[in-house]
Design a protein around this motif. Structure first.
Motif, PDB file in Angstrom:
ATOM      1  N   LYS A 240       0.870  -1.164   0.000  1.00  0.00           N
ATOM      2  CA  LYS A 240       0.000   0.000   0.000  1.00  0.00           C
ATOM      3  C   LYS A 240       0.915   1.224   0.000  1.00  0.00           C
ATOM      4  CE  LYS A 240      -2.794   2.423   3.016  1.00  0.00           C
ATOM      5  NZ  LYS A 240      -3.142   2.547   4.382  1.00  0.00           N
TER       6      LYS A 240
ATOM      7  N   ALA B  49     -11.867   1.384   1.582  1.00  0.00           N
ATOM      8  CA  ALA B  49     -12.012   0.589   2.803  1.00  0.00           C
ATOM      9  C   ALA B  49     -12.166  -0.894   2.477  1.00  0.00           C
ATOM     10  CB  ALA B  49     -13.206   1.085   3.608  1.00  0.00           C
ATOM     11  N   SER B  50     -12.985  -1.220   1.471  1.00  0.00           N
ATOM     12  CA  SER B  50     -13.181  -2.631   1.123  1.00  0.00           C
ATOM     13  C   SER B  50     -11.909  -3.222   0.511  1.00  0.00           C
ATOM     14  CB  SER B  50     -14.358  -2.790   0.163  1.00  0.00           C
ATOM     15  OG  SER B  50     -14.107  -2.123  -1.047  1.00  0.00           O
TER      16      SER B  50
ATOM     17  N   LYS C 272      -8.876  -2.306   1.231  1.00  0.00           N
ATOM     18  CA  LYS C 272      -7.937  -2.487   2.343  1.00  0.00           C
ATOM     19  C   LYS C 272      -8.244  -3.769   3.105  1.00  0.00           C
ATOM     20  CE  LYS C 272      -6.968   2.399   3.084  1.00  0.00           C
ATOM     21  NZ  LYS C 272      -7.141   3.546   3.988  1.00  0.00           N
ATOM     22  N   LYS C 273      -9.539  -4.053   3.323  1.00  0.00           N
ATOM     23  CA  LYS C 273      -9.926  -5.291   4.007  1.00  0.00           C
ATOM     24  C   LYS C 273      -9.515  -6.510   3.186  1.00  0.00           C
ATOM     25  CE  LYS C 273     -13.914  -4.111   6.839  1.00  0.00           C
ATOM     26  NZ  LYS C 273     -15.360  -4.299   6.990  1.00  0.00           N
ATOM     27  N   ALA C 274      -9.800  -6.456   1.887  1.00  0.00           N
ATOM     28  CA  ALA C 274      -9.437  -7.573   1.011  1.00  0.00           C
ATOM     29  C   ALA C 274      -7.922  -7.743   0.983  1.00  0.00           C
ATOM     30  CB  ALA C 274      -9.968  -7.333  -0.395  1.00  0.00           C
ATOM     31  N   HIS C 275      -7.198  -6.644   0.946  1.00  0.00           N
ATOM     32  CA  HIS C 275      -5.733  -6.681   0.941  1.00  0.00           C
ATOM     33  C   HIS C 275      -5.213  -7.300   2.231  1.00  0.00           C
ATOM     34  CE1 HIS C 275      -1.784  -4.774   1.822  1.00  0.00           C
ATOM     35  NE2 HIS C 275      -1.540  -5.242   0.615  1.00  0.00           N
ATOM     36  N   ALA C 276      -5.800  -6.930   3.366  1.00  0.00           N
ATOM     37  CA  ALA C 276      -5.376  -7.490   4.650  1.00  0.00           C
ATOM     38  C   ALA C 276      -5.624  -8.997   4.696  1.00  0.00           C
ATOM     39  CB  ALA C 276      -6.105  -6.800   5.793  1.00  0.00           C
ATOM     40  N   GLU C 277      -6.756  -9.442   4.162  1.00  0.00           N
ATOM     41  CA  GLU C 277      -7.072 -10.863   4.152  1.00  0.00           C
ATOM     42  C   GLU C 277      -6.119 -11.629   3.230  1.00  0.00           C
ATOM     43  OE1 GLU C 277      -8.824 -14.499   4.892  1.00  0.00           O
ATOM     44  OE2 GLU C 277      -9.000 -12.615   5.988  1.00  0.00           O
TER      45      GLU C 277
ATOM     46  N   ARG D  88      -2.804 -11.919   4.931  1.00  0.00           N
ATOM     47  CA  ARG D  88      -2.861 -12.892   6.024  1.00  0.00           C
ATOM     48  C   ARG D  88      -2.766 -14.314   5.461  1.00  0.00           C
ATOM     49  NH1 ARG D  88      -6.083 -16.267   8.316  1.00  0.00           N
ATOM     50  NH2 ARG D  88      -7.858 -15.814   6.987  1.00  0.00           N
TER      51      ARG D  88
END
Length: 148
Positions: free
Chosen positions: A18, A41-42, A44-49, A52
């Motif tokens: 990012k 925001a969505s 970023k969530k998908a990127h975090a998942e 992980r």
């Protein structure tokens, strides 16, 4: 403007990073070319998942590689080949024969990841090879060349 890179961009970042770029660069080049996506925001969530899951897969692969390295650490492989009376073999022993011998023992290591220390092998004897199993996981083991 914050974007998430979809591939490696020289002097900017690697896949999944990012980064903050100027609005024109992101809007006019990175996003239309498919090199990046807007960091909503969505996203970023998908990127975090995704990161992980990637981390979990990486740790699993590393554990498997370390387990394989422990198995082959004290392994001695015997390769039988035709040889003359003075100990010289006909041809040479290379990583293809080593990979086949490892596969016969149940260890699937690619021949390209094997490095024989005293190449080329043209005499009967005991030699050492290093296997680059995974990123940062290397293991040396011995193999013996014998006459048929």
């Amino acid at each position: 403007m914050d974007v998430i890179l979809l591939q490696r961009i020289k002097n900017l970042g690697k896949l999944g990073d990012k980064v903050s770029v100027k609005a024109g660069y992101g809007r006019n080049f990175l996003i239309p070319q498919g090199y990046a996506t807007l960091a909503t925001a969505s996203a970023k969530k998908a990127h975090a998942e995704i990161m992980r899951q990637k981390s979990h897969k990486e740790s699993k692969n590393l554990a498997e590689a370390q387990e394989l390295a422990a198995k082959i650490a004290d392994l001695t492989i015997t390769i039988a080949t035709k040889a003359g009376e003075n100990g010289k073999i006909f041809g040479s022993v290379n990583t293809v024969q080593l990979a086949d011998a490892l596969r016969a023992l149940g260890h699937d290591i690619d021949r390209k990841s094997l490095k024989i220390k005293d190449e080329p092998i043209r005499e009967i004897g005991t030699y050492e090879v290093e296997a680059n199993i995974y990123k940062g996981v290397k293991q040396a083991f011995k193999f013996e060349v014998v006459s048929e």
